[in-house]
Design a protein around this motif. Structure first.
Motif, PDB file in Angstrom:
ATOM      1  N   PRO A 141      10.812   4.711  40.307  1.00 18.37           N
ATOM      2  CA  PRO A 141       9.380   4.578  39.783  1.00 18.37           C
ATOM      3  C   PRO A 141       8.424   3.908  40.670  1.00 18.37           C
ATOM      4  O   PRO A 141       7.087   3.992  40.468  1.00 18.37           O
ATOM      5  CB  PRO A 141       9.666   4.076  38.284  1.00 18.37           C
ATOM      6  CG  PRO A 141      11.095   4.466  38.050  1.00 18.37           C
ATOM      7  CD  PRO A 141      11.798   4.238  39.386  1.00 18.37           C
ATOM      8  N   ALA A 142       8.705   2.677  41.149  1.00  9.63           N
ATOM      9  CA  ALA A 142       7.870   1.902  41.994  1.00  9.63           C
ATOM     10  C   ALA A 142       7.031   2.667  43.104  1.00  9.63           C
ATOM     11  O   ALA A 142       6.089   2.345  43.505  1.00  9.63           O
ATOM     12  CB  ALA A 142       8.760   0.917  43.016  1.00  9.63           C
ATOM     13  N   ILE A 195       7.708   4.347  32.068  1.00 13.62           N
ATOM     14  CA  ILE A 195       8.507   4.922  32.710  1.00 13.62           C
ATOM     15  C   ILE A 195       8.729   6.082  31.766  1.00 13.62           C
ATOM     16  O   ILE A 195       9.649   5.820  30.586  1.00 13.62           O
ATOM     17  CB  ILE A 195       9.605   4.475  33.331  1.00 13.62           C
ATOM     18  CG1 ILE A 195       9.249   3.556  34.394  1.00 13.62           C
ATOM     19  CG2 ILE A 195      10.480   5.356  34.017  1.00 13.62           C
ATOM     20  CD1 ILE A 195      10.032   2.492  35.096  1.00 13.62           C
ATOM     21  N   ALA A 209       9.445  -1.911  39.670  1.00 11.42           N
ATOM     22  CA  ALA A 209       8.287  -0.770  39.171  1.00 11.42           C
ATOM     23  C   ALA A 209       7.204  -1.632  38.506  1.00 11.42           C
ATOM     24  O   ALA A 209       6.044  -1.601  38.630  1.00 11.42           O
ATOM     25  CB  ALA A 209       9.021   0.263  38.061  1.00 11.42           C
ATOM     26  N   ASP A 252       4.585   6.478  35.296  1.00  8.37           N
ATOM     27  CA  ASP A 252       5.576   7.346  35.961  1.00  8.37           C
ATOM     28  C   ASP A 252       6.016   8.292  34.863  1.00  8.37           C
ATOM     29  O   ASP A 252       6.809   7.853  34.003  1.00  8.37           O
ATOM     30  CB  ASP A 252       6.858   6.925  36.613  1.00  8.37           C
ATOM     31  CG  ASP A 252       7.635   7.796  37.361  1.00  8.37           C
ATOM     32  OD1 ASP A 252       7.417   8.901  36.971  1.00  8.37           O
ATOM     33  OD2 ASP A 252       8.509   7.165  38.081  1.00  8.37           O
ATOM     34  N   ILE A 267       3.611  -0.316  37.457  1.00 11.56           N
ATOM     35  CA  ILE A 267       4.069   0.450  36.523  1.00 11.56           C
ATOM     36  C   ILE A 267       4.387   0.040  35.209  1.00 11.56           C
ATOM     37  O   ILE A 267       5.491  -0.425  35.199  1.00 11.56           O
ATOM     38  CB  ILE A 267       5.283   1.450  37.132  1.00 11.56           C
ATOM     39  CG1 ILE A 267       5.018   1.559  38.929  1.00 11.56           C
ATOM     40  CG2 ILE A 267       5.295   2.725  36.716  1.00 11.56           C
ATOM     41  CD1 ILE A 267       3.623   2.325  39.187  1.00 11.56           C
TER      42      ILE A 267
END
Length: 253
Positions: free
Chosen positions: A218-219, A32, A24, A3, A29
């Motif tokens: 973010p997920a 971040i 996330a 992300d 992810i």
């Protein structure tokens, strides 16, 4: 997945930041990236990065919506932070003429100033543009000496605009708008150069479908990736691999 644009240091995440980061990670992810916006956001951003050092990476810059009559003093403080901390990019910077044009000249000065920092420090830039694509591209063309790189975050423009951005060596950040039925991106994404695409959320804003109107996180990067995969008629794994490699190369993470 990465992300590449998330404000998880914002107060909207104060109650459940740990859970947000965990969700996330569970969605694949791995990184971040945190853009700064103004003087007040620096402390919470760095605190968030320190809490999740393997996941979160900070940038430093002054967002155009926070440019005012004190811009020179503010820029001096922002600039001083580069001596105190390692940042992955200069951002988020740019020009925003959507709400108010009062400080247009100051926004342009701040944008050019920060582009020059990026050239001096050999860092990529993260560009915010709203109702200002022509002005932003004009200034970027003027400043591009072959050493500038970066991303136009939250891209929602035309194929021609995308090409103009790519021709300057810049990436396109795709986020929640890509999933909006009335966003028009279903006609654009199939024609974009995959070598210049990276994924983002811009959370807590602009949550993708089916979470539109709620807090973004973010997920949900994976929902953007899936939308790109569907529109390009390629696998989610391919979108993941390509955009992650692009982001790693651009930001050095």
């Amino acid at each position: 997945m990465i992300d590449t644009h998330a404000h998880i240091y914002a107060k909207e995440f104060d109650e459940d930041r740990d859970a947000v980061v965990q969700r996330a990670l569970e969605q694949g992810i791995s990184k971040i990236l945190l853009p700064n916006i103004d003087l007040e956001s620096i402390e919470p951003m760095l605190k968030t990065e320190a809490a999740y050092p393997e996941v979160c990476h900070s940038m430093m810059g002054l967002h155009p919506c926070y440019v005012n009559a004190d811009v020179k003093e503010t820029l001096a403080i922002i600039h001083s932070w580069f001596e105190k901390h390692n940042f992955i990019a200069v951002g988020e910077i740019g020009i925003d003429l959507y709400w108010d044009k009062t400080f247009k000249a100051e926004q342009e000065m701040a944008f050019i100033t920060q582009l020059n920092w990026a050239k001096e420090m050999k860092l990529p830039v993260v560009i915010h543009t709203r109702d200002s694509i022509e002005e932003t591209l004009s200034l970027l063309k003027q400043e591009q000496d072959g050493s500038l790189s970066g991303v136009f975050h939250c891209f929602g423009g035309s194929v021609d605009e995308a090409k103009a951005i790519n021709d300057l060596g810049f990436h396109l950040g795709l986020g929640g708008v890509s999933t909006f039925k009335n966003g028009g991106m279903d006609k654009i994404i199939p024609h974009l150069d995959m070598d210049y695409l990276i994924l983002e959320t811009d959370c807590p804003y602009l949550a993708p479908v089916p979470h539109r109107g709620k807090r973004n996180e973010p997920a949900y990067t994976q929902l953007v990736a899936q939308r790109v995969a569907d529109l390009r008629e390629i696998s989610l794994a391919d979108v993941d691999a390509i955009t992650t490699a692009n982001a790693m190369k651009l930001f050095g993470v």
